[in-house]
Structure formats: structure tokens, C-alpha cells
Design an enzyme around this catalytic site. Structure first.
Site, PDB file in Angstrom:
ATOM      1  N   LEU A 104       0.840  -1.068   0.038  1.00  0.00           N
ATOM      2  CA  LEU A 104       0.140   0.152   0.048  1.00  0.00           C
ATOM      3  C   LEU A 104       0.894   1.124   0.030  1.00  0.00           C
ATOM      4  CD1 LEU A 104      -2.783  -1.037   2.617  1.00  0.00           C
ATOM      5  CD2 LEU A 104      -3.172  -0.903   0.368  1.00  0.00           C
ATOM      6  N   GLU A 125       4.964   2.889   1.475  1.00  0.00           N
ATOM      7  CA  GLU A 125       6.328   2.718   1.822  1.00  0.00           C
ATOM      8  C   GLU A 125       7.012   4.164   2.302  1.00  0.00           C
ATOM      9  OE1 GLU A 125      10.684   0.683   0.363  1.00  0.00           O
ATOM     10  OE2 GLU A 125       8.893   0.780  -0.999  1.00  0.00           O
ATOM     11  N   GLY A 126       7.455   4.198   3.470  1.00  0.00           N
ATOM     12  CA  GLY A 126       8.272   5.382   4.037  1.00  0.00           C
ATOM     13  C   GLY A 126       9.620   4.889   4.695  1.00  0.00           C
ATOM     14  N   GLY A 140       8.959   2.214   7.534  1.00  0.00           N
ATOM     15  CA  GLY A 140       8.546   0.936   7.373  1.00  0.00           C
ATOM     16  C   GLY A 140       7.685   0.938   5.846  1.00  0.00           C
ATOM     17  N   VAL A 173       3.925  -0.728   4.493  1.00  0.00           N
ATOM     18  CA  VAL A 173       2.589  -0.929   4.617  1.00  0.00           C
ATOM     19  C   VAL A 173       2.040  -2.025   3.717  1.00  0.00           C
ATOM     20  CG1 VAL A 173       0.390  -0.305   5.418  1.00  0.00           C
ATOM     21  CG2 VAL A 173       2.276   1.224   5.969  1.00  0.00           C
ATOM     22  N   LYS A 203       1.853  -3.052   9.092  1.00  0.00           N
ATOM     23  CA  LYS A 203       3.101  -2.113   8.836  1.00  0.00           C
ATOM     24  C   LYS A 203       4.310  -2.800   9.493  1.00  0.00           C
ATOM     25  CE  LYS A 203       4.546   2.498  10.089  1.00  0.00           C
ATOM     26  NZ  LYS A 203       4.359   3.805  10.776  1.00  0.00           N
ATOM     27  N   ASP A 230       3.159  14.922  14.364  1.00  0.00           N
ATOM     28  CA  ASP A 230       3.537  15.000  12.947  1.00  0.00           C
ATOM     29  C   ASP A 230       2.155  15.051  12.326  1.00  0.00           C
ATOM     30  OD1 ASP A 230       5.065  14.820  10.687  1.00  0.00           O
ATOM     31  OD2 ASP A 230       5.208  12.741  10.576  1.00  0.00           O
TER      32      ASP A 230
END
Length: 899
Positions: free
Chosen positions: A14, A16-17, A20, A22, A37, A128
Site C-alpha cells: 500500500l 512505503e516510508g 516501514g 505497509v 506495517k 506529525d
């Protein structure tokens, strides 16, 4: 999902960061979709384990506006969070792809404040908060996500995180509070400031601390967050409630001790503002006493209120003792009461049907025919000329696309508007009458070097005075001159607010996807060049094609490409332009390819190729995809006319006129009748048109043509002489030449025939006219050469006018069988046409078949062809016939056959 999570089946990635990935997965035990996640980096001992922290924090909060956590798996070197799967888009994506009213935006902010209030009540600070961490689904439900760097604010836990809180600078600089940027200790008020930035950007349309084209670097914006006060929202949203603009500014107060708002207080204030806005919209509608409104015209809730005393059972405590109804036990109902019950039931049923009918009528949306005027700049504007063009084009295009994208709205073409405003530049009421517009949208901009004050006015007919327009609604707002996407979206939002009675403005068709700002700017530059200045060229077509390759979801560019390619083809007859248009349409994304706009583009492509079978298929497809009735009637009329079916074309234009009584449709009706040879009906339509716009060139020219056919030579010559002085058009020069020829002024006729051919050397009418004059003057070889050119051009044409010209050319070349074959085709297509009868008289007279010629002379005269047309030398041979002389005497042309 691998062996580490045996109860889950991973389906797809779904997102990506940095912290992590997802995945969408299936929970095999509970049979539900979940989001998992996976931490891509396992921190060393002593570092904060963000995944576990996020799990613990989310476990503390249970709220509809926060993503829920179901489970956490800690395998030592592998940590996974099993969370609620929320099929949604980020707030940024949602706003780019959806149309949001101010009320809808307040609803989103109210949900956001509710979720944030729940987190704060559980002593969780998000730290955030930004649009990419806010999710919205198709139904408008909002959820906050990504608590990966959140903090615990409670006293019992705060000590173990004190070191983390102080000096912390995770998150996005663009949405941080001043204290977070300065690495100071944080509490819930930091989230309030970040919420303020998100809310300001959502409502106003720009970041509160952003300046210039791109706002500067993140570091520049962070510096302004700490040092500058943003411009008050009320200066950028002139019509917004002051309660809202003041609330936005309260959230952005820099000194922490003065920032006293809580998320709960914000939620409560947003709720009141939103309720007030909805009530204001309702109160703007015309109201009359309830007793004067037919019950069926009330909203359903009002109907229930009006009826409740009649339909609710009588309460015993409110009924006088003497009138209370006593209970009965199992008594039979008399026959006459059974009949009364049946009659009453039928009466109630009839009333319900009537109420439903009136309710449907009350909810019908009236169709609008809309004129979008080109935006004008006030004299005080100091913006550079090139930027002026771009800004006005961006606003104009946004408004035009909004009308096109709204059901029950029809955009009146700019060409039609320009034709009227050119003749009547300062008369908007004349424009309304001539175009049949229900609404005219005017725009004025007052600009400096950074922004423009934009004023929209919606003008409609004054109910008490047909000669004046009334302002139905107005909107004023401020636009940044360097953000064209923002100009586009805000212009469409403000346009929608001009039509409070239309609940689905700009929502009936394509959903717009995000467009790169540079690509949109390129489009606006091309739009200004092509639509604003008429400078279409092969180079502009190349640029449009490259733009659509880069940005295929820039839907408006397809229509501009089609117009440019079609104009280039008409000018050059180079079929490669049509092939390029076909390929561009084939490569368009599915959303456009299966839309009504693709069908419309394909119709004009087929029409340019003269493929009427394909054009008819595209009309059917456009109708199936929701094209409005006016558009379909216009297509039908165009195809009938192109096929020489002038009666059907006139009928289609007449039906369109009933929907939009415009001078353009009157002219098309008149022109169809003229082609049909029905001069009486043609003149009737023209007379109505000329009462509305007496100076219209097309109407005057066609009127002169009718006079020419009727043999009213003095009127025709006078009209054409005035026309050719101001507009040196080939068709008018040819018609003037014909008028002089009929008046036996052959030298003048030759002069204007040569001028006409010089302007349009391949036009068959110009060639035929000059050939006739040369033949009359005895220049037979020149005439024969010109007749042969006519044959070459028209040999494959099957349209009535072309066939009549072709038959005349064949007869002058003594090719009898070909002349008669062309005549027969023309008679089949237009059996009642006076012009076809006149051409038949010419052909048979030149072929010395006097009996047939006389038959068609009589038919032509009966169809109002002027008797003067039989003075031409082609009919000299008929003077030997008594019947021809008698006809000439009958129609006041007795001197025709006197030597």
C-alpha cells in the site's frame, strides 16, 4: 504472510516510508482485510522502538477518526503492526480529486478536531500532523494515522520520555509548531499549531507561511513559522465568516502561553460555524408563508411537520371529556362505512400521488444556458502583460470547464459570443437575447505583482424589465498569480457558489486528478495563445501533444488539441492532422476515453473525415454517456445539413431553438431553408433574427442572397455593395457579380467575378460564375476551361448545391447524360427545391429540350425564384414558345423576349 505472520495473507504493497512498509493483507482467522506495517529498521538497544511505541499509543485511543490497532508482533528482529484497513486517500489526494464546498471542508476539519481531541484526552500528542497523515474515504469519513513519533503527555509516563521530547525534531518542517522546530518541550498545543496550518491550507488554499512560486525551501518556511505572522485569512477569503477566519488565526498564535485553544474547543466552534453556514444557505432561498405553499412543494420534512396534527392520533389528555372517543369491541362495520373507508383510501392515494408529482416538480433543476465572458482587468492592475494573459486565461478556462462538467448546463460557444460582442460590445442584454443565455458570468480582476482580487457576477434577466439584467449573485476572492492549479480549483469552487440551487455544479462527469503545476502552466500558455489570440499552428499542436504525453489526465487539453488539429486540417486539407487527433484520443486514459467528451471529440473527427456512419455512432454514444439535448440536436442538424437533408436540418435547428432561442440557431434554420429553396420560411427566420441583431453580417448577407434569388436586384446590389466595402469576402463578391450579370452589367460582373476567384481560386461557385460571364461575353475557350475545373472539383460530391453546379457545368460542356444524372440525384435529395427546378430549367434549355425546360421554369417561378433569373442568355431559345412568353408576362417580365 511469510512464516512470521502465519494467520495473514499479504495481498499488495500500500505504501512505503522511511520507517516501514505497509501492506494490504487478509486476516485468515477473522476473514477481514487489515493493514500490516512492517518496520524496515530494527533500532539498537537504548533507542526508541517507534513501532512498539506507535502500537502502545494507538492502543490507548479508540475513536472513529483515528486508525485502530488490532495487534503487534515482535519477533526480535522483525516488528509488525496489524492495523485497521481504511480504503482511502490522503487529504492531499482527496482534495485534488474531489470538489469540496466550504461546508464539506468544515466537516473534514470537525472530524479531524474530534480525532485529535480523543488523542489528547488519552494524553497522546501526535507531533506529525500533516495532510499525508490524514486519510479520507469516498464517503468523506476522515481518520488520523501514523502515530510513529507521537509522545505521551501524562505525568506518570512523561518522565521516561522527557529526554525524547526535548530536542525532538522528527516530522515535517512544513507543519511543525515553533516550539517543535526550536526543539523545545512539547505538549498538546504543538498539535494545535500544526492543525492550524492544515486548516488554513485547506480553507484558504495556500500554506500560511509560504511565499512565491514554490514557497521557498522547507528551512525557509520553518524560519517564517518561528518569526512571522501569516496574513490574516479574512484578507484572502472575503466572503468567509469572520468566526472561521478568526479561529484559523487563533490556532496559529506563536507564543505558546497565548495559544489556549484545545481540540475539543475547536471541534465545538467548527460545529457552530458549519451549522450557521448551512442555515445561511437555506435562508438565501426565497421564502413565503407556509400557508401559501402547495403542500407538495415543501421538502419532505416540512410536509411531515405540516401534516403531523392531522395524522397523529389525538392525545386523550388534550381532548375535552365530552368529545373523547369511547372504545368499541368487535363491532361489525356497516356497509356504508366500508364504502366511506374505500373512498377515503382512494382519496388519500390520489392526494399522495399529487403530492409526489409536485414534490418532483419542485425538485427539478432548471437547465441553464451559460455565457462565460472573457475576464477583464481593472485599470489599476499593475501586473505584467504576459502574466495578465495567463491569469485571465486560467480563470476563463476554469469557468468554462466547470460549465461543461455540470449536468443541466450548456456552454454557449465563444465563437457565437464573440460574433455578438463584436457588433454590440457594451450591450450585455443584447448578448443575452441573441444567444438565448439564461445566465452570463462576468469576471473582473484587480491585480498587483503577487495576487489578484477576483470578482464573479452572475447576471440574469430582470424579472420586471426585459431590457435590463440583474445581478443574481456575486463572489469576491483573492488569487495568487503564480499558482495556476490554485486559480483553477478556487475559481471552480467560487463558480459553484454562484449557483446555490444547483447541488452538483462541476460534479457530473470527469473527476480531475492532480496535475503538475508546470504542466498546467504550459497548458494555460497554450490556451491563451490558441483560444485567446487565435494563434493555432503546427507548433502549438506539437506542444499540446507533448503535454498530453507528460500529463494525460489534463482533460481540458484534449478538446484544445481537437480544435487545433481540426482547424489545421480545414486550412490545409492535410489528413495527417486528423490521424494525430485519432492517436491522441486512442491513448487517452480510460476515464476520458469512456466519457461523453471523448465521444464529442470523436464525432468531430468523423465529421471532418466525412464519415457520417461513424459520426452517427458517436452521436449515439454521446447520448448514452449523458450529452445534453442541445448538443445532440446540434449534431443531428449538422449531419442532416452535411448530407443535403435540409428539411430535417431545419426541423432539428427549430427544436434546438425551442430549448435555446438564439440568433445563431435562427440563422442556421434560415440557411437550411435557403438551401432547401424555401425562401419564404428562410426570410421569416431571418426577419426574426434581424429584429434582435440588425447589424449581423451573416443575416444581412443571407437576406441579400434571398433578394438575389427573388430577382430584387436593386436591393441585392445595394446590400452586397455595402458588404464588400467592409468585408472583402469571395462569396459576397461572387454574389455581387451575379447581381450585376442579371442586371446586364456584364463588365462590372466580370470585374467582381475575377476578384472573387483571386481570393478563392478553387471555389466551385466562383469558378462557375466566372465561366458563365466569360461565356456570355463570348470568351468560350476560357469558359470551357473553367467549367472543366468545376467538374473536377465536384464530380464526387453528393450534396444538393454541388450537384446543381455540377449539372450546369456538364450542360455547358454538352455532356447531356452526366448533366441529367446529376440533376436526378439533386431532385431525389430535394424534390421541392426551387433552386433545383431552376437548374433543371437551365440544363434542359441548353440541351434544347424545351418542353422539359418550360415545365421546370414554371416550377421554379412557383417556388419564388425571381423572374429576372430567366433573362440570362441560356433561356433565349425558349422565347420561341408562347408558353414561356405568357409566363414572363404573368410575372411582370413581358419585355424578356422583345429584341
Amino acid at each position: 504472510m511469510d512464516n512470521k505472520l502465519p494467520h495473514y495473507s499479504r495481498e499488495r504493497l500500500l505504501g512505503e516510508g522511511g520507517m516501514g512498509k505497509v501492506y494490504l493483507a487478509q486476516d485468515n482467522q477473522l476473514q477481514r482485510q487489515v493493514a500490516i506495517k512492517e518496520l524496515t529498521y530494527q533500532p539498537k538497544d537504548g533507542e526508541v522502538n517507534h513501532a512498539l511505541q506507535e502500537a502502545r499509543l494507538l492502543a490507548r485511543v479508540n475513536h472513529a477518526n483515528i486508525i485502530q490497532i488490532y495487534n503487534v508482533h515482535d519477533e526480535g528482529d522483525h516488528i509488525s503492526l496489524v492495523m485497521e484497513y481504511f480504503n482511502s486517500k490522503t487529504l492531499t489526494q482527496f482534495l485534488l480529486e474531489s470538489y469540496c464546498t466550504l461546508v464539506k471542508k468544515l466537516d473534514l476539519l470537525q472530524q479531524l478536531s474530534a480525532g485529535l481531541a480523543a488523542a489528547h484526552k488519552s494524553d497522546v500528542i501526535h507531533c506529525d500532523l500533516k495532510p499525508n497523515n490524514i486519510l479520507v474515504n469516498a464517503q468523506g469519513l476522515l481518520k488520523i494515522t501514523d502515530f510513529g513519533i507521537a509522545l505521551i503527555a501524562s505525568n506518570e509516563i512523561n518522565n521516561e520520555q522527557a529526554d525524547s521530547a526535548e530536542g525532538m525534531q522528527y516530522g515535517s518542517l512544513l507543519y511543525m509548531s515553533p516550539e517543535q522546530i526550536q526543539k523545545k518541550p512539547l505538549d498538546y498545543r504543538s498539535d494545535i499549531f500544526s492543525f492550524g496550518i492544515v486548516a488554513y491550507q485547506l480553507v484558504v488554499g495556500s500554506h500560511p507561511f509560504s511565499l512565491g512560486n514554490n514557497g521557498g525551501s522547507a528551512t525557509d518556511i520553518a524560519q517564517r513559522i518561528c518569526q512571522k505572522t501569516p496574513e490574516h485569512a479574512k484578507n484572502l477569503m472575503l466572503n468567509a465568516p469572520s468566526a472561521l477566519t478568526d479561529l484559523l488565526m487563533e490556532m496559529l498564535i506563536q507564543p505558546l502561553e497565548h495559544r489556549t485553544l484545545t481540540a475539543s474547543a475547536i471541534e465545538n466552534r467548527l460545529k457552530h460555524i458549519r451549522t450557521a453556514l448551512i442555515q445561511a444557505e437555506i435562508s438565501e432561498q426565497a421564502t413565503i408563508p407556509l400557508s401559501e405553499v402547495p403542500l407538495g412543494e415543501l421538502p419532505l420534512s416540512a410536509q411531515l411537520t405540516a401534516n403531523e396534527y392531522a395524522t397523529q392520533p389525538i392525545q386523550q389528555g388534550f381532548v375535552p371529556q365530552s368529545t373523547q372517543i369511547q372504545p368499541t369491541e368487535n363491532l361489525p362495520i356497516p356497509w356504508f362505512r366500508q364504502s366511506n373507508i374505500a373512498i377515503t383510501s382512494m382519496t388519500i392515494l390520489c392526494i399522495m400521488l399529487i403530492l409526489l408529482y409536485w414534490f418532483d416538480k419542485a425538485n427539478e433543476v432548471e437547465s441553464k444556458q451559460v455565457v462565460i465572458l472573457k475576464p477583464t482587468l481593472s485599470d489599476s492592475s499593475i501586473m505584467a502583460p504576459m502574466q495578465q494573459d495567463l491569469v485571465t486565461s486560467a480563470v476563463e478556462d476554469a469557468l468554462r470547464q466547470a460549465v461543461i462538467n455540470t449536468k443541466d448546463m450548456y456552454l454557449i460557444s465563444q465563437r457565437e459570443v464573440n460574433a455578438i460582442t463584436k457588433a454590440y460590445p457594451d450591450d450585455l442584454n443584447k448578448l443575452r437575447q441573441a444567444t438565448g443565455a439564461s445566465d452570463i458570468i462576468s469576471t473582473e480582476l484587480e491585480c498587483d505583482n503577487s495576487r489578484c482580487k477576483v470578482s464573479f457576477s452572475r447576471l440574469v434577466a430582470n424579472e420586471n424589465n426585459d431590457d435590463r439584467l440583474a445581478v443574481k449573485s456575486e463572489k469576491n476572492w483573492l488569487a495568487p498569480i503564480d499558482k495556476f492549479n490554485a486559480i483553477f480549483s478556487t475559481s471552480q469552487m467560487q463558480f459553484a457558489s454562484l449557483f446555490p440551487e444547483h447541488s452538483e455544479v462541476n460534479q457530473s462527469a470527469l473527476v480531475h486528478r492532480p496535475i503538475n503545476e508546470d504542466d498546467y502552466r504550459d497548458y494555460i500558455e497554450l490556451y491563451s495563445q490558441i483560444k485567446g489570440h487565435g494563434n493555432y499552428s503546427a507548433d502549438s499542436l506539437d506542444q499540446l501533444e507533448a503535454l498530453l504525453t507528460r500529463s494525460p489526465y489534463l482533460y481540458a487539453a484534449y478538446g484544445l488539441f481537437r480544435e487545433t488539429a481540426s482547424n489545421l486540417y480545414i486550412d490545409t486539407r492535410d489528413k495527417s492532422y486528423l490521424k494525430r487527433l485519432e492517436l491522441v484520443l486512442q491513448k487517452s486514459p480510460p476515464e476520458y476515453r469512456y466519457s461523453v467528451y471523448h465521444a464529442i471529440d470523436s464525432f468531430w473527427l468523423a465529421s471532418n473525415r466525412e464519415n457520417m456512419a461513424d459520426a452517427r455512432l458517436q452521436v449515439s454514444e454521446a447520448k448514452r454517456r449523458g450529452a445534453d439535448e442541445l448538443t445532440i440536436l446540434g449534431f443531428d442538424a449538422f449531419m442532416f445539413f452535411s448530407s443535403g437533408k435540409y428539411q430535417q436540418a431545419a426541423d432539428a435547428y427549430t427544436n434546438a431553438f425551442k430549448l435555446r432561442p438564439s440568433s445563431n440557431l435562427l440563422y442556421n434554420t434560415a440557411f437550411s431553408y435557403w438551401r432547401l429553396g424555401d425562401l419564404v420560411k428562410a426570410e421569416t427566420s431571418l426577419n426574426i433574427m434581424l429584429k434582435i441583431i440588425p447589424n449581423n453580417y451573416n443575416a444581412i448577407s443571407l437576406q441579400a442572397n434571398i433578394w438575389l434569388l427573388q430577382g430584387k436586384l436593386e436591393l441585392a446590389i445595394s446590400a452586397f455593395e455595402k458588404i464588400v466595402v467592409s468585408l472583402n469576402k469571395g462569396t459576397d463578391l461572387t454574389n455581387l457579380s451575379m447581381a450585376y450579370a442579371l442586371n446586364k452589367q456584364y463588365i462590372k460582373s466580370l470585374e467582381f467575378a475575377q476578384k472573387a476567384l483571386k481570393l478563392s481560386p478553387k471555389h466551385p461557385v466562383n469558378l462557375l460564375n466566372l465561366a458563365d460571364i466569360e461565356m456570355i461575353l463570348g470568351n468560350e475557350s476560357e469558359a470551357i476551361s473553367l467549367y472543366q475545373k468545376v467538374v473536377i472539383i465536384l464530380a464526387e460530391k453528393d450534396e444538393v448545391k454541388s450537384l446543381t453546379y455540377l449539372a450546369q457545368a456538364y450542360s455547358q460542356l454538352n455532356q447531356a447524360s452526366l448533366a441529367i444524372a446529376a440533376l436526378n440525384k439533386a431532385q431525389t435529395l430535394a424534390p421541392e427545391s426551387g433552386e433545383v427546378a431552376y437548374t433543371s430549367a437551365i440544363v434542359y434549355s441548353l440541351l434544347k429540350e424545351n418542353a422539359s425546360a418550360l415545365h421546370h421554369v414554371k416550377a421554379a417561378l412557383q417556388d419564388n425564384i425571381g423572374v429576372v433569373w430567366f433573362n440570362l442568355p441560356w433561356f433565349d431559345g425558349l422565347c420561341a414558345a408562347d408558353e414561356f412568353q405568357q409566363l414572363m408576362q404573368k410575372y411582370d417580365n413581358a419585355e424578356r423576349c422583345i429584341n
